[in-house]
Motif scaffolding. Structure first.
Motif, short mmCIF file in Angstrom:
data_model
loop_
_atom_site.label_atom_id
_atom_site.label_comp_id
_atom_site.label_asym_id
_atom_site.label_seq_id
_atom_site.Cartn_x
_atom_site.Cartn_y
_atom_site.Cartn_z
N UNK A 553 9.84 -8.41 -1.93
CA UNK A 553 8.82 -9.45 -1.81
C UNK A 553 8.52 -9.63 -0.33
N UNK A 554 7.29 -9.35 0.09
CA UNK A 554 6.84 -9.47 1.48
C UNK A 554 5.84 -10.61 1.55
N UNK A 555 6.19 -11.69 2.27
CA UNK A 555 5.34 -12.88 2.30
C UNK A 555 5.30 -13.46 3.71
N UNK A 556 4.43 -14.45 3.87
CA UNK A 556 4.42 -15.16 5.16
C UNK A 556 5.65 -16.05 5.28
N UNK A 557 5.99 -16.81 4.24
CA UNK A 557 7.28 -17.49 4.18
C UNK A 557 7.59 -17.90 2.75
N UNK A 558 8.88 -18.18 2.50
CA UNK A 558 9.37 -18.47 1.16
C UNK A 558 9.72 -19.94 1.00
N UNK A 580 -1.05 -12.45 10.45
CA UNK A 580 -2.35 -11.82 10.23
C UNK A 580 -2.23 -10.45 9.56
N UNK A 581 -1.04 -9.85 9.62
CA UNK A 581 -0.85 -8.54 8.99
C UNK A 581 -0.96 -8.63 7.47
N UNK A 607 10.27 -2.12 11.24
CA UNK A 607 8.93 -1.71 10.82
C UNK A 607 8.97 -1.10 9.43
N UNK A 608 7.94 -1.40 8.64
CA UNK A 608 7.64 -0.65 7.43
C UNK A 608 6.30 0.03 7.67
N UNK A 609 5.97 1.04 6.87
CA UNK A 609 4.80 1.85 7.19
C UNK A 609 3.88 1.96 5.98
N UNK A 616 2.27 1.07 11.22
CA UNK A 616 3.51 0.31 11.09
C UNK A 616 3.21 -1.19 10.99
N UNK A 617 3.94 -1.86 10.14
CA UNK A 617 3.84 -3.31 10.00
C UNK A 617 5.21 -3.89 10.35
#
Length: 644
Positions: A553-558, A580-581, A607-609, A616-617
């Motif tokens: 789970x990739x989020x701004x915050x949990x 912003x990503x 980094x993930x890609x 890269x993020x």
């Protein structure tokens, strides 16, 4: 050193860590609370871990959510829960006794104790001078097994209460004012502690109303002192000998400050579809309503129903209105009957329901499509009522009753009547609502119906993998949207395969089928915005997607509880370094993860890609070593087994 109440409670229960905000601490848990929507999994987890008997001072299992018995599933689970309570040494509250939080307050709450509950509104018992916190079911299981509860040391926000409540304004307006000021993220990482001379104007049950909706602020807990009012309440319950005084030291400091002058408050209302969408009732007065609903853990007290009764006494509600009355405990219902309040409500054409959560979690009383429903409940997230296209407003009992009479949203101050004076009974003819477990439950067999399945085994996360983004979502996605409650879904709470078919249906009705396809290809991930997983503590909102192959789970915050639930079931929770990503990732993008095992052990950012573009993020993972060990084991059940 002068300490506030929250600091005293933490210091008295601190097992590990230091009381520095942001640092992980381990706390000894005195009491636990489970309800039937979460308790079935807790009891299965106790069985899976080989626990013979709980190690807490007090643990209680309540049946308050799944009360509609339209087939065998709910009653089968009630029988299972009672057998498990007897086997493991847990108090049992049968269907009809009422909502867990006020019943626990009446029967078991003790100032100075810690309470961990598998329900996000467990924080309500902070009204009694307790450190009461909601958590995922498996964290409660661990506490029942004698393990510490780990949480980041919160900041303590002191809210000074002054003044006196004006006529037609009550405790619900106090917490709605805080939500108006601070929003649904305003309490994240904080304990909210109330103090000041204005507390003299708030009864123990008024404080319950305020502490209950600390969950909607995102707070770790809400805390009130244990003072003469708490003593009065416990004496009323026949438990005065268990009372202790617990107050902040003179000169105690707080990390943050706010102040509410009760005298300046007006009737407030939270508009759809968030508890912080708060305005004065006057701004929406005159809008037609379909339903007015009194009750729930967010207005569970005698006065909450008595005030509604006195407002409608001798009158009839408007034509076409459903006026739903939801008593919160058997004890309360008895009091209201004895004092004529139920007769008043029924004579005015109120609809009486059994004591329990009921419509608050979509278990009956769903409103008509697109029609305005005024409720004294704590949440108005989209679809939570059981109607997909709902319009739920959160209000005080005064506003609910006034609006039922007129058929439109009504400022209760405009009623042509004096404000009713409500006197609570000085004493209560208390009846035992909890079944005491036997001294030895070792010979008791767990009674499992055909709907109960075993907890699935999960593998640990791989070191290198590529995942498609199956869902991309925005801010404030609630656990009701991840996995709904209500009468369609919750009867399958002990059947993970079946309940997973409802996962994310409010976001994308194709999620389940698509997830099954992706699972054959190695799983999937989701992307979301801020405050992901707010609301209910139900661990099924992590467990069901995990069963369907959710790995990241990739989020701004949990939101706090959901973050812990994700970790507990081995789902990697990461956040954007640059918010912003979020806009750079699209649904169906494939993202590459490399050397994850060593990376999360040694780095806070990595980094993930994006596979197609090669971009890269940067992401971050803010977890303790214990969290990382749990993730690498594939979840907390595997982690426990490895330690045995």
């Amino acid at each position: 050193m002068e300490l506030n109440v929250a600091q005293k409670l933490i210091q008295d229960h601190l097992i590990s860590g230091e009381m520095t905000p942001g640092e992980e601490i381990g706390l000894r848990i005195d009491q636990t609370l489970t309800q039937d929507a979460t308790g079935t999994m807790v009891m299965l987890e106790l069985e899976a871990m080989g626990i013979d008997r709980v190690k807490t001072e007090v643990s209680a299992q309540y049946v308050d959510h799944n009360l509609i018995q339209d087939d065998h599933r709910n009653p089968d689970d009630h029988i299972f829960l009672r057998s498990a309570a007897q086997k493991f040494g847990v108090y049992y509250s049968r269907p009809g006794n009422g909502v867990s939080h006020p019943v626990h307050m009446q029967e078991l709450a003790i100032p100075g104790k810690t309470l961990l509950g598998a329900d996000s509104h467990t924080c309500a018992n902070g009204c009694m001078g307790m450190l009461a916190m909601g958590a995922g079911g498996i964290d409660v299981t661990m506490a029942m097994a004698g393990e510490a509860y780990h949480v980041e040391m919160p900041r303590v926000m002191g809210v000074k209460i002054t003044g006196e409540l004006p006529d037609w304004v009550s405790a619900k307006d106090v917490i709605l004012e805080l939500l108006r000021r601070h929003g649904v993220k305003g309490g994240v990482g904080k304990i909210i502690e109330y103090y000041g001379p204005g507390l003299d104007d708030l009864s123990a049950m008024d404080r319950h109303v305020i502490a209950n909706m600390g969950a909607e602020l995102g707070a770790t807990a809400s805390v009130f002192p244990s003072d003469e009012e708490v003593k009065r309440f416990m004496e009323q319950q026949g438990r005065g000998d268990e009372w202790i005084e617990l107050k902040a030291d003179p000169g105690a400091e707080y990390d943050e400050h706010d102040e509410i002058n009760l005298s300046e408050l007006v009737p407030l209302i939270a508009k759809p579809t968030s508890p912080d969408n708060v305005v004065p009732v006057t701004e929406v007065a005159g809008e037609d309503i379909y339903q007015s609903y009194v009750g729930s853990s967010a207005n569970p007290g005698y006065r909450d129903f008595a005030i509604a009764s006195e407002i409608v006494k001798g009158k009839q509600i408007a034509n076409g209105i459903s006026f739903d009355i939801n008593p919160t405990s058997k004890q309360l219902l008895q009091q209201l009957v004895e004092n004529g309040h139920i007769a008043n409500l029924l004579s005015a054409s109120g609809r009486m329901h059994q004591a329990g959560c009921n419509g608050c979690i979509g278990m009956g009383q769903a409103p008509a499509t697109g029609q305005n429903s005024l409720r004294t409940t704590p949440r108005n997230f989209p679809g939570r009522s059981g109607t997909k296209e709902d319009r739920v407003f959160l209000v005080s009992p005064e506003t609910a009753a006034a609006s039922a009479l007129t058929g439109v949203i009504t400022d209760p101050r405009t009623l042509e009547m004096p404000y009713p004076e409500i006197q609570e009974p000085a004493s209560i003819n208390t009846q035992e609502m909890l079944e005491t477990p036997p001294e030895d439950g070792s010979e008791i067999e767990l009674k499992k119906g055909p709907n109960i399945s075993t907890i699935p085994d999960f593998d640990a996360i791989e070191d290198n993998f590529d995942l498609p983004v199956l869902l991309k979502m925005g801010d404030n996605i609630s656990t009701d949207e991840i996995l709904a409650g209500g009468s369609r879904v919750l009867p399958y709470r002990s059947n993970i395969q079946k309940i997973s078919t409802f996962a994310f249906e409010g976001v994308d009705e194709n999620y389940h089928n698509e997830a099954l396809i992706k699972m054959e290809q190695g799983g999937h991930m989701i992307v979301a915005g801020n405050n992901y997983g707010q609301g209910s503590s139900r661990e099924h909102a992590a467990l069901a997607p995990r069963y369907l192959g959710l790995k990241v789970a990739l989020v701004r915050d949990f939101a706090r509880i959901h973050l812990q639930n994700l970790i507990n079931f081995g789902i990697l929770p990461i956040t954007f370094v640059n918010e912003s990503d979020h806009e750079k990732i699209n649904q169906e993008d494939v993202i590459e993860f490399r050397d994850i095992h060593e990376t999360i052990k040694n780095k806070k950012t990595f980094d993930i890609r994006l596979k197609d573009s090669g971009e890269n993020i940067p992401v971050k993972i803010d977890l303790t070593q214990r969290h990382i060990d749990i993730l690498l084991a594939g979840g907390i059940i595997n982690w426990v087994k490895e330690r045995q």
